[in-house]
Design a protein around this motif. Structure first.
Motif, mmCIF file in Angstrom:
data_model
loop_
_atom_site.group_PDB
_atom_site.id
_atom_site.type_symbol
_atom_site.label_atom_id
_atom_site.label_comp_id
_atom_site.label_asym_id
_atom_site.label_seq_id
_atom_site.Cartn_x
_atom_site.Cartn_y
_atom_site.Cartn_z
ATOM 1 N N ALA A 280 -3.875 -0.247 -4.075
ATOM 2 C CA ALA A 280 -3.088 -1.442 -3.765
ATOM 3 C C ALA A 280 -2.140 -1.771 -4.913
ATOM 4 C CB ALA A 280 -4.023 -2.617 -3.510
ATOM 5 N N VAL B 50 -8.454 -8.014 2.674
ATOM 6 C CA VAL B 50 -8.702 -6.574 2.606
ATOM 7 C C VAL B 50 -9.846 -6.199 3.555
ATOM 8 C CG1 VAL B 50 -9.854 -4.927 1.089
ATOM 9 C CG2 VAL B 50 -7.745 -5.993 0.343
ATOM 10 N N LYS B 51 -10.878 -7.022 3.558
ATOM 11 C CA LYS B 51 -12.037 -6.775 4.417
ATOM 12 C C LYS B 51 -11.617 -6.785 5.891
ATOM 13 C CE LYS B 51 -16.775 -8.528 5.082
ATOM 14 N NZ LYS B 51 -16.810 -9.586 6.136
ATOM 15 N N PHE C 290 0.834 -1.200 0.000
ATOM 16 C CA PHE C 290 0.000 0.000 0.000
ATOM 17 C C PHE C 290 0.866 1.246 0.000
ATOM 18 C CE2 PHE C 290 -2.391 -3.537 1.507
ATOM 19 C CZ PHE C 290 -3.518 -3.446 0.706
ATOM 20 N N LEU D 196 -6.319 -0.467 7.138
ATOM 21 C CA LEU D 196 -6.389 0.053 5.767
ATOM 22 C C LEU D 196 -7.649 0.880 5.560
ATOM 23 C CD1 LEU D 196 -5.365 -3.094 3.655
ATOM 24 C CD2 LEU D 196 -3.933 -1.137 4.225
ATOM 25 N N ASP E 160 -9.798 -10.466 -1.313
ATOM 26 C CA ASP E 160 -10.995 -9.779 -0.809
ATOM 27 C C ASP E 160 -11.181 -9.994 0.691
ATOM 28 O OD1 ASP E 160 -11.539 -8.787 -3.298
ATOM 29 O OD2 ASP E 160 -12.921 -10.402 -3.851
ATOM 30 N N LYS F 159 -9.471 -3.800 6.833
ATOM 31 C CA LYS F 159 -10.302 -2.595 6.885
ATOM 32 C C LYS F 159 -11.051 -2.532 8.213
ATOM 33 C CE LYS F 159 -13.615 -1.127 4.074
ATOM 34 N NZ LYS F 159 -14.474 -1.047 2.855
ATOM 35 N N ILE G 276 -6.829 0.796 -0.393
ATOM 36 C CA ILE G 276 -7.185 -0.407 -1.144
ATOM 37 C C ILE G 276 -7.294 -0.098 -2.637
ATOM 38 C CG2 ILE G 276 -9.013 -2.142 -1.439
ATOM 39 C CD1 ILE G 276 -9.425 -1.589 1.737
#
Ligand code: ATP
Length: 345
Positions: free
Chosen positions: A180, A163-164, A141, A172, A160, A167, A177
């Motif tokens: 990325a 990342v979720k 990032f 993040l 996915d 977050k 994102i």
């Protein structure tokens, strides 16, 4: 008039200043109360310039003091981070060792990639979207976050999910994102190669090598795999230290070729090119190819692993030469030859 070698008290300041003293220069450190301890205890600074916080480094009064001292600034990673690239390029009117224009080329991933690619170096494969992921990748990032939030995954679904999770943990943001950077995960051994290009000698020298010691990843790997699975930890790659390393001798032709290629291309793309220290962070894969994942266009923090010389810097003159002292020596040589314009900007 007497020249003072100066830098911000952080990063690689200890051996920059020590090296300058060994080469007969006067030294100055820019520091804040509390952070001056190492420079006092190791006695490497002759003069202290105090500021209230590191972000004040670019203030006019600091520059004024530096000019009064006839200072040459040696820029390192923290100096650039606190001064800001725009200030370094346009507003910091103190002579600086090296080519200040090339610093943007290490700071912006696109420019960095262009310089490395056009130099003909081997880079990790880049993926343009998570949909393309077809094997192990490393997701990075933007910003100087020191590897926090970086993760490894092998599919779009895993991307996915991670990342979720990151977050939700507040590590993040949506904007991160969006930006990325996804690249091939190179399985191999880490070599951060520290070079010095001397414009006076027109030669690339190999000064030393380190490998990174990163938290929490280097601690994670000490936990048995089955316990790791139960602990549900997120890996991070925050640099906490450096370990000196040597590379098998048969790989040295490749090492020199990489440094030479980068120096040649940099002269073309960002004249006058790479001046003084630079670093290629690489991973050596099982085919013994050095894959470069990052570059520093100035002294890299890993040079702290050879403040008293490295196996390689020793080979040149049989003395324990640090990168800091090598810089000071180039400045001294340039002054003697009346060629200082060749090495400052
Ligand atoms: P720096 O402070 O050095 O600029 P950074 O935050 O930009 O760090 P990188 O140096 O790009 O992060 O990566 C952090 C770490 O992640 C590396 O030291 C290395 O251990 C690992 N790494 C980076 N890229 C890859 C890759 N393509 N394959 C495998 N590991 C990688």
């Amino acid at each position: 008039d007497e020249i003072t070698i100066a830098t911000l008290g952080s990063h690689t300041a200890l051996h920059i200043l020590k090296g300058a003293k060994l080469e007969g220069f006067s030294t100055a450190v820019i520091t804040v109360k509390g952070r001056d301890v190492p420079y006092k205890r190791f006695k490497v600074a002759d003069k202290y310039i105090y500021i209230d916080n590191f972000a004040d480094i670019s203030k006019e009064e600091v520059q004024e003091k530096l000019r009064e001292m006839n200072a040459i600034i040696v820029p390192h990673g923290s100096f650039i981070a606190y001064c800001g690239l725009d200030n370094v390029e346009n507003n910091f009117r103190v002579p600086m060792f090296g080519n200040r224009k090339i610093l943007r080329w290490e700071a912006e991933r696109d420019l960095e990639g262009k310089l490395l690619r056009e130099s003909g170096l081997r880079l990790p494969k880049k993926y343009n979207s998570p949909d393309e992921i077809d094997g192990p990748v490393m997701v990075k990032f933007p910003g100087a976050r020191g590897g926090k939030g970086y993760f490894v995954c092998s599919s779009k679904e895993e991307f996915d999910a991670k990342v979720k999770q990151l977050k939700e943990k507040g590590i993040l943001t949506d904007e991160d994102i969006e930006k990325a950077h996804i690249e091939e995960y190179v399985v191999g051994t880490n070599f951060c190669i520290h070079y010095f290009y001397s414009p006076l000698k027109d030669e690339v020298e190999l000064m030393g090598m380190d490998r990174r010691y990163e938290s929490n990843i280097d601690g994670l790997v000490r936990i048995p795999a089955k316990d790791q699975l139960e602990m549900d930890l997120n890996a991070s790659y925050v640099i906490t230290g450096n370990i000196p390393v040597v590379i098998r001798e048969s790989l040295l032709p490749q090492v020199f070729e990489m440094g030479d290629k980068l120096v040649a291309k940099a002269k073309e793309i960002v004249p006058p090119g790479m001046i003084g220290p630079f670093c290629l962070q690489s991973l050596c894969n099982e085919n013994l190819e050095l894959v470069v994942f990052e570059m520093s266009a100035r002294i890299d923090g890993g040079t702290n692993s050879f403040m008293n010389g490295s196996a390689y810097s020793f080979l040149y003159h049989g003395e324990p030469l640090s990168m800091g002292q090598r810089i000071a020596r180039e400045i001294r040589m340039a002054l003697e030859l009346d060629m200082i314009d060749k090495i400052i900007s």
